[in-house]
Design a protein around this motif. Structure first.
Motif, PDB file in Angstrom:
ATOM      1  N   GLU A   1       0.829  -1.208   0.000  1.00 35.82           N
ATOM      2  CA  GLU A   1       0.000   0.000   0.000  1.00 35.82           C
ATOM      3  C   GLU A   1       0.860   1.254   0.000  1.00 35.82           C
ATOM      4  N   HIS A   2       1.929   1.219   0.781  1.00 32.27           N
ATOM      5  CA  HIS A   2       2.857   2.352   0.834  1.00 32.27           C
ATOM      6  C   HIS A   2       3.470   2.593  -0.542  1.00 32.27           C
ATOM      7  N   LYS A   3       3.866   1.509  -1.193  1.00 33.00           N
ATOM      8  CA  LYS A   3       4.498   1.610  -2.514  1.00 33.00           C
ATOM      9  C   LYS A   3       3.521   2.147  -3.556  1.00 33.00           C
ATOM     10  N   LEU A   4       2.265   1.751  -3.444  1.00 37.54           N
ATOM     11  CA  LEU A   4       1.266   2.140  -4.443  1.00 37.54           C
ATOM     12  C   LEU A   4       0.641   3.501  -4.203  1.00 37.54           C
ATOM     13  N   GLY A   5       0.466   3.859  -2.916  1.00 43.41           N
ATOM     14  CA  GLY A   5      -0.346   5.035  -2.663  1.00 43.41           C
ATOM     15  C   GLY A   5       0.215   6.086  -1.751  1.00 43.41           C
ATOM     16  N   TYR A   6       1.019   5.723  -0.772  1.00 41.95           N
ATOM     17  CA  TYR A   6       1.450   6.691   0.233  1.00 41.95           C
ATOM     18  C   TYR A   6       2.381   7.726  -0.373  1.00 41.95           C
TER      19      TYR A   6
ATOM     20  N   GLU B   1      -3.452   9.864  -7.263  1.00 40.47           N
ATOM     21  CA  GLU B   1      -4.317   8.990  -6.479  1.00 40.47           C
ATOM     22  C   GLU B   1      -4.639   7.717  -7.262  1.00 40.47           C
ATOM     23  N   LEU B   2      -4.740   6.603  -6.544  1.00 40.45           N
ATOM     24  CA  LEU B   2      -5.150   5.358  -7.180  1.00 40.45           C
ATOM     25  C   LEU B   2      -6.599   5.467  -7.637  1.00 40.45           C
ATOM     26  N   PRO B   3      -6.925   4.938  -8.809  1.00 40.13           N
ATOM     27  CA  PRO B   3      -8.328   4.907  -9.244  1.00 40.13           C
ATOM     28  C   PRO B   3      -9.171   4.121  -8.251  1.00 40.13           C
ATOM     29  N   LYS B   4     -10.479   4.465  -8.195  1.00 40.91           N
ATOM     30  CA  LYS B   4     -11.371   3.867  -7.201  1.00 40.91           C
ATOM     31  C   LYS B   4     -11.401   2.347  -7.293  1.00 40.91           C
TER      32      LYS B   4
ATOM     33  N   LEU C   1      -7.401  -3.100  -3.450  1.00 35.86           N
ATOM     34  CA  LEU C   1      -6.404  -3.024  -2.387  1.00 35.86           C
ATOM     35  C   LEU C   1      -7.028  -3.342  -1.028  1.00 35.86           C
ATOM     36  N   TYR C   2      -8.205  -2.793  -0.762  1.00 31.11           N
ATOM     37  CA  TYR C   2      -8.865  -3.038   0.524  1.00 31.11           C
ATOM     38  C   TYR C   2      -9.471  -4.434   0.587  1.00 31.11           C
ATOM     39  N   LEU C   3      -9.843  -4.990  -0.564  1.00 30.42           N
ATOM     40  CA  LEU C   3     -10.283  -6.382  -0.593  1.00 30.42           C
ATOM     41  C   LEU C   3      -9.130  -7.296  -0.187  1.00 30.42           C
ATOM     42  N   MET C   4      -7.940  -6.991  -0.675  1.00 24.89           N
ATOM     43  CA  MET C   4      -6.763  -7.776  -0.302  1.00 24.89           C
ATOM     44  C   MET C   4      -6.475  -7.650   1.189  1.00 24.89           C
ATOM     45  N   SER C   5      -6.727  -6.467   1.754  1.00 28.08           N
ATOM     46  CA  SER C   5      -6.545  -6.295   3.195  1.00 28.08           C
ATOM     47  C   SER C   5      -7.490  -7.218   3.956  1.00 28.08           C
ATOM     48  N   ALA C   6      -8.747  -7.294   3.488  1.00 31.85           N
ATOM     49  CA  ALA C   6      -9.719  -8.182   4.132  1.00 31.85           C
ATOM     50  C   ALA C   6      -9.282  -9.635   4.037  1.00 31.85           C
ATOM     51  N   GLN C   7      -8.768 -10.018   2.871  1.00 28.81           N
ATOM     52  CA  GLN C   7      -8.325 -11.399   2.679  1.00 28.81           C
ATOM     53  C   GLN C   7      -7.130 -11.733   3.575  1.00 28.81           C
TER      54      GLN C   7
END
Length: 200
Positions: free
Chosen positions: A157-162, A167-170, A176-182
Motif C-alpha cells: 500500500e505504501h508503494k502504491l499510494g502513500y 491517487e489510485l483509481p477507485k 487493495l482493501y479487498l486484499m486487506s480483508a483477505q
C-alpha cells in the motif's frame, strides 16, 4: 531554524539516536527469545536528513527533535496475531510508553485497511546508568508491531499510494482493501491453525 543549522544539529544528535536504535533492537530480540516468541525480523532505521527536513517543514514543527517522534524507528514483524499482545506486555514491563495506538481500532466494522500497533517508547531511567544507554533517557523511539501479513499489505500500500502524486483509481483502491480483508482473514486462519480448539 535554517536548514544548515538544522543539519548540524541532526549530525550532532545522530550518534545517540543510532546507539539507541541498535541497543533497543538488540534488547527486543533478547526479550522475544526469552519468551519463546518467534518473529520474522526486527527492522530498525534512522530517518535520513532530507526525509526529516521534509516532514518538519510540512508539519511546521517549532521544536523538531521533540515533536518529530519517528526520527528513530523499530518495527517488529511477527508470525501470529496473538504474539502482538505478548510483545505489548513485554514493552509495558520494560519501557516507558509515551503513546500507544492500535491502528485497527480506527477501522469501522465494515472497513479494512492498514493494521498495526504503534507505540512511542523511551528507555527507563534505571537503564541509563549503564554505559550502553548513558545519555539516551530523552530519546523517543517509534515502535511498530505487526504480523508478516499486516506488513505485506502495508508495504505494498505504501508503494502504491502513500505520498503518491497521483491517487489510485477507485476500482484499484477497492481491490487493495479487498486484499486487506483477505489477509486479515488469513491472519485469523493461521491463528486458529496454531491454536486449534479442543475437539469434543
Amino acid at each position: 531554524m535554517d536548514k544548515d543549522t538544522l543539519f548540524q544539529e541532526y549530525n550532532d544528535k545522530l550518534p545517540n539516536y543510532d546507539r539507541a536504535r541498535a541497543n533497543i533492537k538488540e534488547a527486543l530480540e533478547e526479550y522475544l527469545k526469552e519468551k519463546n516468541i518467534s518473529f520474522v525480523t526486527i527492522e530498525s532505521r534512522i530517518k535520513d536528513f532530507e526525509s526529516f527536513y521534509e516532514k518538519i517543514s510540512r508539519k511546521k514543527y517549532e521544536n523538531p527533535f521533540e515533536e518529530n517522534e519517528d526520527f528513530c524507528g523499530i518495527r517488529i514483524i511477527l508470525y501470529f496475531q496473538d504474539d502482538i499482545e505478548k510483545v505489548n506486555k513485554i514493552i509495558e514491563e520494560n519501557f516507558i510508553i509515551e503513546e500507544s495506538e492500535n491502528k485497527s481500532n480506527k477501522l469501522e466494522d465494515n472497513e479494512f485497511g492498514y493494521r498495526s500497533n504503534h507505540l512511542i517508547i523511551k528507555v527507563k531511567d534505571s537503564w541509563c546508568v549503564t554505559p550502553n544507554y548513558k545519555g539516551l533517557a530523552s530519546i523517543k523511539i517509534e515502535l511498530q508491531i505487526r504480523t508478516v501479513l499486516m506488513h505485506t499489505w502495508a508495504a505494498i500500500e505504501h508503494k502504491l499510494g502513500y505520498k503518491s502524486n497521483q491517487e489510485l483509481p477507485k476500482n484499484l483502491k477497492r481491490k487493495l482493501y479487498l486484499m486487506s480483508a483477505q489477509l486479515e482473514n488469513a491472519d485469523m486462519q493461521f491463528q486458529e491453525i496454531k491454536t486449534p480448539k479442543k475437539r469434543l
